[in-house]
Design a protein around this motif. Sequence first.
Motif, PDB file in Angstrom:
ATOM      1  N   LEU A   1       0.781  -1.012   0.141  1.00 60.75           N
ATOM      2  CA  LEU A   1      -0.168  -0.213  -0.103  1.00 60.75           C
ATOM      3  C   LEU A   1       0.939   0.817  -0.097  1.00 60.75           C
ATOM      4  O   LEU A   1       0.934   2.164  -0.761  1.00 60.75           O
ATOM      5  CB  LEU A   1      -0.921   0.263   1.284  1.00 60.75           C
ATOM      6  CG  LEU A   1      -2.281  -0.767   1.209  1.00 60.75           C
ATOM      7  CD1 LEU A   1      -2.883  -1.008   2.727  1.00 60.75           C
ATOM      8  CD2 LEU A   1      -3.259  -0.685   0.021  1.00 60.75           C
ATOM      9  N   ARG A   2       2.103   1.083   0.032  1.00 61.66           N
ATOM     10  CA  ARG A   2       2.885   2.465   0.550  1.00 61.66           C
ATOM     11  C   ARG A   2       3.360   2.891  -0.943  1.00 61.66           C
ATOM     12  O   ARG A   2       3.332   3.436  -1.037  1.00 61.66           O
ATOM     13  CB  ARG A   2       4.134   1.895   2.119  1.00 61.66           C
ATOM     14  CG  ARG A   2       4.723   3.383   2.378  1.00 61.66           C
ATOM     15  CD  ARG A   2       3.946   4.061   2.765  1.00 61.66           C
ATOM     16  NE  ARG A   2       4.325   5.866   2.923  1.00 61.66           N
ATOM     17  CZ  ARG A   2       3.968   6.573   3.804  1.00 61.66           C
ATOM     18  NH1 ARG A   2       2.625   7.219   3.681  1.00 61.66           N
ATOM     19  NH2 ARG A   2       4.842   7.676   2.783  1.00 61.66           N
ATOM     20  N   GLU A   3       3.837   1.411  -1.062  1.00 64.21           N
ATOM     21  CA  GLU A   3       4.248   1.375  -2.157  1.00 64.21           C
ATOM     22  C   GLU A   3       3.011   2.392  -3.521  1.00 64.21           C
ATOM     23  O   GLU A   3       3.769   3.033  -4.438  1.00 64.21           O
ATOM     24  CB  GLU A   3       4.615   0.351  -3.117  1.00 64.21           C
ATOM     25  CG  GLU A   3       5.608  -0.006  -4.042  1.00 64.21           C
ATOM     26  CD  GLU A   3       5.383  -1.524  -4.904  1.00 64.21           C
ATOM     27  OE1 GLU A   3       6.617  -1.323  -5.196  1.00 64.21           O
ATOM     28  OE2 GLU A   3       5.254  -2.238  -4.600  1.00 64.21           O
ATOM     29  N   GLN A   4       2.055   1.398  -3.469  1.00 66.04           N
ATOM     30  CA  GLN A   4       1.151   2.492  -3.753  1.00 66.04           C
ATOM     31  C   GLN A   4       1.032   3.647  -4.090  1.00 66.04           C
ATOM     32  O   GLN A   4       0.596   4.179  -4.678  1.00 66.04           O
ATOM     33  CB  GLN A   4      -0.090   1.971  -3.772  1.00 66.04           C
ATOM     34  CG  GLN A   4      -1.081   0.631  -4.319  1.00 66.04           C
ATOM     35  CD  GLN A   4      -0.672   0.208  -6.158  1.00 66.04           C
ATOM     36  OE1 GLN A   4      -1.847   0.870  -6.076  1.00 66.04           O
ATOM     37  NE2 GLN A   4      -0.088  -0.471  -6.893  1.00 66.04           N
ATOM     38  N   LEU A   5       1.161   4.376  -3.063  1.00 68.57           N
ATOM     39  CA  LEU A   5       0.766   5.544  -2.400  1.00 68.57           C
ATOM     40  C   LEU A   5       2.129   6.574  -3.661  1.00 68.57           C
ATOM     41  O   LEU A   5       2.349   7.855  -4.378  1.00 68.57           O
ATOM     42  CB  LEU A   5       1.170   5.943  -1.451  1.00 68.57           C
ATOM     43  CG  LEU A   5       0.271   5.627  -0.448  1.00 68.57           C
ATOM     44  CD1 LEU A   5      -0.136   5.704   1.520  1.00 68.57           C
ATOM     45  CD2 LEU A   5      -0.958   6.495  -1.288  1.00 68.57           C
ATOM     46  N   ALA A   6       3.135   5.910  -3.711  1.00 71.80           N
ATOM     47  CA  ALA A   6       4.654   6.451  -3.879  1.00 71.80           C
ATOM     48  C   ALA A   6       4.390   5.814  -5.870  1.00 71.80           C
ATOM     49  O   ALA A   6       5.357   6.544  -6.548  1.00 71.80           O
ATOM     50  CB  ALA A   6       5.819   5.603  -3.893  1.00 71.80           C
ATOM     51  N   GLY A   7       2.927   5.110  -6.219  1.00 71.86           N
ATOM     52  CA  GLY A   7       2.760   5.222  -7.154  1.00 71.86           C
ATOM     53  C   GLY A   7       3.857   3.818  -8.416  1.00 71.86           C
ATOM     54  O   GLY A   7       3.489   3.938  -9.228  1.00 71.86           O
ATOM     55  N   HIS A   8       3.597   3.462  -7.322  1.00 78.00           N
ATOM     56  CA  HIS A   8       4.457   1.833  -7.509  1.00 78.00           C
ATOM     57  C   HIS A   8       3.275   0.512  -7.456  1.00 78.00           C
ATOM     58  O   HIS A   8       2.326   0.656  -6.687  1.00 78.00           O
ATOM     59  CB  HIS A   8       5.396   1.893  -7.602  1.00 78.00           C
ATOM     60  CG  HIS A   8       6.502   2.280  -7.906  1.00 78.00           C
ATOM     61  ND1 HIS A   8       7.083   3.002  -9.555  1.00 78.00           N
ATOM     62  CD2 HIS A   8       7.003   3.062  -7.147  1.00 78.00           C
ATOM     63  CE1 HIS A   8       7.687   3.988  -9.018  1.00 78.00           C
ATOM     64  NE2 HIS A   8       8.495   4.141  -7.503  1.00 78.00           N
ATOM     65  N   ALA A   9       3.398  -0.290  -8.065  1.00 77.71           N
ATOM     66  CA  ALA A   9       2.798  -1.725  -8.285  1.00 77.71           C
ATOM     67  C   ALA A   9       3.662  -2.627  -8.627  1.00 77.71           C
ATOM     68  O   ALA A   9       4.685  -2.843  -9.019  1.00 77.71           O
ATOM     69  CB  ALA A   9       2.153  -1.587  -9.512  1.00 77.71           C
ATOM     70  N   GLY A  10       3.461  -4.057  -7.677  1.00 75.02           N
ATOM     71  CA  GLY A  10       4.082  -5.219  -7.734  1.00 75.02           C
ATOM     72  C   GLY A  10       3.056  -6.791  -7.572  1.00 75.02           C
ATOM     73  O   GLY A  10       2.009  -6.331  -6.520  1.00 75.02           O
ATOM     74  N   GLN A  11       3.498  -7.339  -7.623  1.00 76.56           N
ATOM     75  CA  GLN A  11       3.100  -8.888  -7.542  1.00 76.56           C
ATOM     76  C   GLN A  11       4.318  -9.701  -6.323  1.00 76.56           C
ATOM     77  O   GLN A  11       5.175 -10.230  -6.628  1.00 76.56           O
ATOM     78  CB  GLN A  11       2.776  -9.828  -8.927  1.00 76.56           C
ATOM     79  CG  GLN A  11       2.467  -9.022  -9.428  1.00 76.56           C
ATOM     80  CD  GLN A  11       1.043  -7.727  -9.275  1.00 76.56           C
ATOM     81  OE1 GLN A  11       0.149  -8.742  -8.543  1.00 76.56           O
ATOM     82  NE2 GLN A  11       0.727  -6.862  -9.885  1.00 76.56           N
ATOM     83  N   TYR A  12       3.195  -9.664  -5.193  1.00 80.43           N
ATOM     84  CA  TYR A  12       4.318 -10.121  -4.219  1.00 80.43           C
ATOM     85  C   TYR A  12       3.815 -11.705  -3.246  1.00 80.43           C
ATOM     86  O   TYR A  12       2.063 -11.705  -3.659  1.00 80.43           O
ATOM     87  CB  TYR A  12       4.396  -9.623  -2.664  1.00 80.43           C
ATOM     88  CG  TYR A  12       4.676  -7.827  -3.127  1.00 80.43           C
ATOM     89  CD1 TYR A  12       6.483  -7.656  -3.847  1.00 80.43           C
ATOM     90  CD2 TYR A  12       3.932  -6.963  -3.647  1.00 80.43           C
ATOM     91  CE1 TYR A  12       6.751  -6.629  -4.750  1.00 80.43           C
ATOM     92  CE2 TYR A  12       4.459  -5.687  -4.174  1.00 80.43           C
ATOM     93  CZ  TYR A  12       5.937  -5.918  -5.010  1.00 80.43           C
ATOM     94  OH  TYR A  12       6.611  -4.009  -5.338  1.00 80.43           O
ATOM     95  N   GLY A  13       4.701 -12.508  -2.972  1.00 76.45           N
ATOM     96  CA  GLY A  13       4.002 -13.635  -2.405  1.00 76.45           C
ATOM     97  C   GLY A  13       5.187 -14.780  -3.055  1.00 76.45           C
ATOM     98  O   GLY A  13       6.305 -14.617  -3.163  1.00 76.45           O
ATOM     99  N   ILE A  14       4.303 -16.143  -2.720  1.00 77.97           N
ATOM    100  CA  ILE A  14       4.927 -17.083  -3.262  1.00 77.97           C
ATOM    101  C   ILE A  14       4.547 -17.925  -4.165  1.00 77.97           C
ATOM    102  O   ILE A  14       4.694 -18.950  -4.339  1.00 77.97           O
ATOM    103  CB  ILE A  14       4.932 -18.014  -2.060  1.00 77.97           C
ATOM    104  CG1 ILE A  14       3.650 -18.405  -1.392  1.00 77.97           C
ATOM    105  CG2 ILE A  14       5.675 -17.487  -1.175  1.00 77.97           C
ATOM    106  CD1 ILE A  14       4.070 -19.138  -0.331  1.00 77.97           C
ATOM    107  N   GLY A  15       3.110 -17.474  -4.624  1.00 79.05           N
ATOM    108  CA  GLY A  15       2.340 -18.228  -5.637  1.00 79.05           C
ATOM    109  C   GLY A  15       3.146 -17.657  -7.191  1.00 79.05           C
ATOM    110  O   GLY A  15       3.777 -17.643  -7.333  1.00 79.05           O
ATOM    111  N   LYS A  16       2.495 -18.441  -8.000  1.00 81.29           N
ATOM    112  CA  LYS A  16       2.275 -18.180  -9.258  1.00 81.29           C
ATOM    113  C   LYS A  16       2.137 -17.168  -9.279  1.00 81.29           C
ATOM    114  O   LYS A  16       1.071 -16.300  -9.112  1.00 81.29           O
ATOM    115  CB  LYS A  16       1.583 -19.297 -10.248  1.00 81.29           C
ATOM    116  CG  LYS A  16       1.945 -19.465 -11.483  1.00 81.29           C
ATOM    117  CD  LYS A  16       0.729 -20.253 -12.575  1.00 81.29           C
ATOM    118  CE  LYS A  16       1.027 -20.559 -14.139  1.00 81.29           C
ATOM    119  NZ  LYS A  16       2.923 -20.193 -14.433  1.00 81.29           N
TER     120      LYS A  16
END
Length: 325
Positions: free
Chosen positions: A288-303
Motif C-alpha cells: 500500500l505504501r508503494e502504491q502511494l508512491a505510484g508503483h505496483a508489484g506482485q508479491y508472495g510465493i504463488g504463481k
Amino acid sequence: MIDFRYHLVSIVAIFLALAVGIILGTTLLQDPALDLAKRTSDELTSANNGLRADLDALRGRQAGNDAFITARTPQMVAAELAGQRVLLVETPGSSTSVREAAQQVLGEAGAKVSGRVTLTEKFLDPAGKGVLDGLVNQLKPANMVFPATATSYDRAATLLAAALVTNDPAQAGTANTATAGVLDAFETGGLLNVEDNPAERATLAVMFAPEKPFEGETAETLAEALVSVADGFDAAGGGAVLAGTAANVALPGDLIGAVRDESDVSKRVSTVDTADMPVGRVVMVYALREQLAGHAGQYGIGKGATAALPVAVTPSPTPSAQSGS
C-alpha cells in the motif's frame, strides 16, 4: 476287479499330489516376489516417516517465524500508513479471518479503516448485468463518461470507486456529493453490503480475493469482473492491493492470477498472495505504501509473484547546510 476303495485312495492321492505341488510351486515362485514387496514396503515406510519428520520440522520453523513476525509486526509497520484511510472490499468466498487480521495490522500501521463493502454473488451474476447497467446509468454523475470498450463491471467499478475512494487527500473522509445514493441503491438491490461508513471516502483500497478460485463455465468471467473492480478502485484512489492466498497452478477462476495475467492491470494493481500469513499482512502494508508512491508489484510465493515483498526505497539524503561550500 478294482474295488471302490482303490478308486478312493487313488483319487485322494491325486488331490494330495496336486495340493503339494501347488504349495511347493507357489512358495518357490512367490518367495522372491514377497521379499521384493517387503523391501519396497519397508523403503516406502521409511521414506514416508522421513517426509513426515521433515514436514513436522517445517511446520515448527513456520510457527516460529510466524510468532516472531506477529510479535514484531507493530514495529515493522509503525506509521507506514499514518494519515491514510483504507477501504476494505470483500468478495464472495473471501475469508473473514484473513480480513480481520489484515484490518488489525492496518490499524497498527496508523491507517483508519473508513468502512467495509462486501460484494454479493448477485453483483457477479452474469444474468443480472441488465440491473447493474440500469443502476449505473441512473446514478452516475452527468460528467462521468465511460470508454466505449467499458464492460458492465468496468462502469459499475468506476461509479462505486467514485463514491468510496479519492486520490485527493483533502477530500478524504468526506462524502462525494456527486454520487449520493449510490451505496444505498446498490445495497437495496442486493448487490453489496456495507459496514461502518465507507461513504466517507478512503485514500486506499484493499480487496480480499476468494479463498478458492471460481469454478465452472463462468469462472473466468467472474474473475475478470472482480479484476475490473480492483482496477476501478486503483484508478479513483491512491492505490489498491488485492490480498489473498497463493495458487501454485494457473486456474481460470483464480482472481490473483487473473490480475497478474492482465499486463496492463498488473502495472497498476498490486497483489499479495500470503495474506493468510503474518508476513503477508506486513507485505500488504508495504505494498500500500508503494502504491502511494505510484508503483505496483506482485508479491508472495504463488504463481506469477515477482518478489516476496516490495523493495525498500531509501529516501534521498537531505543536503546539509554545509554541502557545496
